[in-house]
Write an enzyme that holds these catalytic residues in place. Sequence first.
Site, mmCIF file in Angstrom:
data_model
loop_
_atom_site.group_PDB
_atom_site.id
_atom_site.type_symbol
_atom_site.label_atom_id
_atom_site.label_comp_id
_atom_site.label_asym_id
_atom_site.label_seq_id
_atom_site.Cartn_x
_atom_site.Cartn_y
_atom_site.Cartn_z
ATOM 1 N N ASP A 42 0.813 -1.221 0.000
ATOM 2 C CA ASP A 42 0.000 0.000 0.000
ATOM 3 C C ASP A 42 0.843 1.266 0.000
ATOM 4 O OD1 ASP A 42 -2.845 -0.810 0.289
ATOM 5 O OD2 ASP A 42 -2.038 -1.856 2.033
ATOM 6 N N ASP A 182 -10.379 -5.421 -0.385
ATOM 7 C CA ASP A 182 -9.304 -4.917 0.472
ATOM 8 C C ASP A 182 -9.915 -4.090 1.589
ATOM 9 O OD1 ASP A 182 -6.956 -3.910 1.547
ATOM 10 O OD2 ASP A 182 -6.525 -2.595 -0.164
HETATM 11 C C1 DX5 Z 1 -5.582 0.573 3.650
HETATM 12 C C2 DX5 Z 1 -5.048 -0.466 2.704
HETATM 13 C C3 DX5 Z 1 -5.356 -1.879 3.045
HETATM 14 C C4 DX5 Z 1 -5.060 -2.232 4.497
HETATM 15 C C5 DX5 Z 1 -5.980 -3.334 4.916
HETATM 16 O O1 DX5 Z 1 -6.662 1.250 3.164
HETATM 17 O O2 DX5 Z 1 -5.441 -0.275 1.365
HETATM 18 O O3 DX5 Z 1 -4.647 -2.753 2.188
HETATM 19 O O4 DX5 Z 1 -3.715 -2.593 4.710
HETATM 20 O O5 DX5 Z 1 -5.877 -3.520 6.288
HETATM 21 P P1 DX5 Z 1 -6.870 -4.453 7.100
HETATM 22 O O6 DX5 Z 1 -6.830 -5.827 6.481
HETATM 23 O O7 DX5 Z 1 -6.347 -4.436 8.480
HETATM 24 O O8 DX5 Z 1 -8.232 -3.836 6.990
HETATM 25 ZN ZN ZN Z 2 -4.606 -1.811 -0.014
#
Ligand code: DX5
Ligand code: ZN
Length: 225
Positions: A42, A182
Amino acid sequence: MPWRDWIRTVEVEPSIYGADFARLGEQLEDLLRAECRVFHFDVGDGHFVDPITMGPIVLQSISPLIHGYGGVIDVHLMVDNPTKHFRAVAEAGGDSVTFHVEAVADVAATIRAAREQELQVGVAFNPETAPDHAAAVAGAADIVLCMGIHPGYSGQPFLEETFDRVEELRGLLPDETPIQVDGGVGPGNIRELRNRGATLFVAASAIFGREDLPRSYRRLVQDLT
Ligand code: DX5
Ligand code: ZN
């Protein structure tokens, strides 16, 4: 597995944003040894999303390790002006790049610019954006990413309306275009998301937030079978 094939399979992708950065290489190697081959990276710019996260310098340090195991890195750009970063992502070892429909004026041109760097391409859309708008503009993208949270931070609660959004999107996209989810993905919702039509599942806290990373990864994979 040749990297071009990963979007055709059902995958759980650890989101590196959730890692302990003092032990990043070690944590990635633990997951690679557990047969994990697709990682989500990310990039947040402090404009399109509030936080500044990480960028090509970190990507460059970890891509040889992941590629050495035959793995791939799926780069999620949560940034304004994504096109200007495509070359740096490709040079640092990114395999695919996903940008947000909300961040660009011309989705088709942005997809073409990513392909010029020999990157696979994803188109992402936020919870405020209608799935039919995303489906209408995604066109030639390799994957479409439906956010399960407002992008920016890991560890937010999953938005329940995402189930219906994934199902609606599945009905709108060509069969060959995979749906990735995601944000907020974990043991409590991954199977239902699969039933609604998603095949690529990104998870930060549900993997890196646990004591035993390989076990958490394998558990999510098992939940899908
Ligand atoms: C944040 C990122 C995601 C994040 C997901 O918006 O795009 O990829 O790392 O994190 P979790 O799985 O904890 O929601
Ligand atoms: Zn992400």
